[in-house]
Design an enzyme around this catalytic site. Structure first.
Site, PDB file in Angstrom:
ATOM      1  N   CYS A 196      40.036  13.583  90.746  1.00  0.00           N
ATOM      2  CA  CYS A 196      39.510  14.528  89.753  1.00  0.00           C
ATOM      3  C   CYS A 196      40.046  15.940  89.915  1.00  0.00           C
ATOM      4  CB  CYS A 196      37.980  14.530  89.783  1.00  0.00           C
ATOM      5  SG  CYS A 196      37.248  15.352  91.224  1.00  0.00           S
ATOM      6  N   HIS A 233      51.860  26.533  99.705  1.00  0.00           N
ATOM      7  CA  HIS A 233      51.841  25.154 100.188  1.00  0.00           C
ATOM      8  C   HIS A 233      50.435  24.679 100.541  1.00  0.00           C
ATOM      9  CE1 HIS A 233      56.386  25.238 101.358  1.00  0.00           C
ATOM     10  NE2 HIS A 233      56.181  25.115 100.053  1.00  0.00           N
ATOM     11  N   TYR A 239      47.062  15.579 109.992  1.00  0.00           N
ATOM     12  CA  TYR A 239      46.521  16.862 109.543  1.00  0.00           C
ATOM     13  C   TYR A 239      45.231  17.232 110.265  1.00  0.00           C
ATOM     14  CZ  TYR A 239      50.186  17.249 106.143  1.00  0.00           C
ATOM     15  OH  TYR A 239      51.431  17.385 105.568  1.00  0.00           O
ATOM     16  N   ARG A 242      46.553  18.976 113.311  1.00  0.00           N
ATOM     17  CA  ARG A 242      47.053  20.305 112.968  1.00  0.00           C
ATOM     18  C   ARG A 242      45.893  21.256 112.648  1.00  0.00           C
ATOM     19  NH1 ARG A 242      51.452  20.805 108.648  1.00  0.00           N
ATOM     20  NH2 ARG A 242      51.583  22.853 109.644  1.00  0.00           N
ATOM     21  N   ASP A 264      48.244  27.461 108.028  1.00  0.00           N
ATOM     22  CA  ASP A 264      47.421  27.621 109.229  1.00  0.00           C
ATOM     23  C   ASP A 264      46.295  28.639 109.108  1.00  0.00           C
ATOM     24  OD1 ASP A 264      48.765  30.174 109.621  1.00  0.00           O
ATOM     25  OD2 ASP A 264      50.410  29.088 110.574  1.00  0.00           O
ATOM     26  N   ASN A 323      64.357  37.001 111.142  1.00  0.00           N
ATOM     27  CA  ASN A 323      64.336  35.644 111.676  1.00  0.00           C
ATOM     28  C   ASN A 323      64.935  35.649 113.070  1.00  0.00           C
ATOM     29  OD1 ASN A 323      63.841  32.845 111.568  1.00  0.00           O
ATOM     30  ND2 ASN A 323      64.561  32.740 109.450  1.00  0.00           N
ATOM     31  N   ALA A 342      59.369  37.336 115.871  1.00  0.00           N
ATOM     32  CA  ALA A 342      58.590  38.000 114.823  1.00  0.00           C
ATOM     33  C   ALA A 342      57.596  38.993 115.402  1.00  0.00           C
ATOM     34  CB  ALA A 342      57.868  36.955 113.983  1.00  0.00           C
ATOM     35  N   GLN A 365      54.328  30.041 103.218  1.00  0.00           N
ATOM     36  CA  GLN A 365      54.533  28.598 103.234  1.00  0.00           C
ATOM     37  C   GLN A 365      53.644  27.941 104.281  1.00  0.00           C
ATOM     38  OE1 GLN A 365      58.848  29.424 103.889  1.00  0.00           O
ATOM     39  NE2 GLN A 365      59.168  27.788 102.405  1.00  0.00           N
TER      40      GLN A 365
END
Length: 229
Positions: free
Chosen positions: A117, A106, A54, A57, A92, A198, A216, A89
């Site tokens: 906590c 997400h 991560y 990313r 970024d 798509n 897109a 979802q």
């Protein structure tokens, strides 16, 4: 057309900004086993590996820029007379960079979460297993992203919007992961018009009334222009 719009976006909308998709050939899950880097069990086994994944990313997303599809949805949100709810979802942050307000179902790479906590705070660029929570002091920090086996965020809010929308659109999402894959059925039950945008057909394509195929950054601006005139 008028009324509330609900738009679901997935990894495909960010692909042209240089961010990898997940399930396509060469996608992220062909290079990283999801059970190692995107499950609570994987994090428990090897938190350093997961943080490293991560961190990489997060660094990539920090330098990425929105493309024409992100810009078009931000424009739609500004110009549409009724609410435009963008549910993503993606983790970024590119929708926000384009000026849109979104619901992150997400989570986000920009967030850190304490597994002990439940506190949340802005994530540093690099996180590590030994990092301590600024609230409780325990070394229980993790990326504030939803992993496989965990419940996505804001589901009650999202389902409420789906009950009220006149149009539901899914853009750049594979249609393979629930509960998001079931959003089109929720919208149809409530009488909404449905559109899928798509690169290719997906597992849920048959449920949509309208289809637009292509990159897109080309198709979404054309779709938005048709909506707003």
């Amino acid at each position: 057309m008028k009324g509330k719009l609900v738009i679901l976006t997935g990894a495909g909308i960010s692909a042209e900004s240089g961010l990898g998709t997940f399930r396509d050939p060469g996608g992220i899950w062909t290079r990283y086993p999801l059970e190692d880097v995107a499950t609570p069990e994987g994090f428990a086994r090897n938190p350093a590996l997961v943080h490293g994944f991560y961190n990489a990313r997060r660094a990539q997303a920090a330098t990425a820029e929105p493309n024409a599809a992100h810009d078009a949805l931000a424009r739609l949100q500004r110009l549409w007379r009724d609410p435009v709810i963008i549910v993503t979802q993606n983790v970024d942050g590119l929708h926000e960079k384009a000026g849109a307000e979104v619901i992150h179902m997400h989570g986000t790479l920009a967030g850190a979460l304490c597994a002990a906590c439940g506190a949340r705070w802005p994530a540093p660029m690099e996180m590590a297993p030994e990092d301590t929570c600024p609230y409780c002091g325990l070394a229980a920090t993790r990326p504030d992203v939803v992993w496989f086996g965990e419940m996505p965020y804001a589901m009650d809010e999202i389902l409420g919007h789906l009950e009220e929308c006149t149009l539901f659109a899914a853009i750049g999402t594979s249609g393979q992961v629930y509960p998001a894959a079931g959003f089109v059925q929720e919208a149809l039950r409530n009488g909404a018009e449905t559109t899928e945008i798509n690169l290719a057909q997906t597992d849920t394509s048959g449920a949509f009334e309208h289809h637009m195929t292509g990159p897109a950054s080309t198709v979404v601006p054309r779709w938005v222009a048709a909506l707003v005139g």
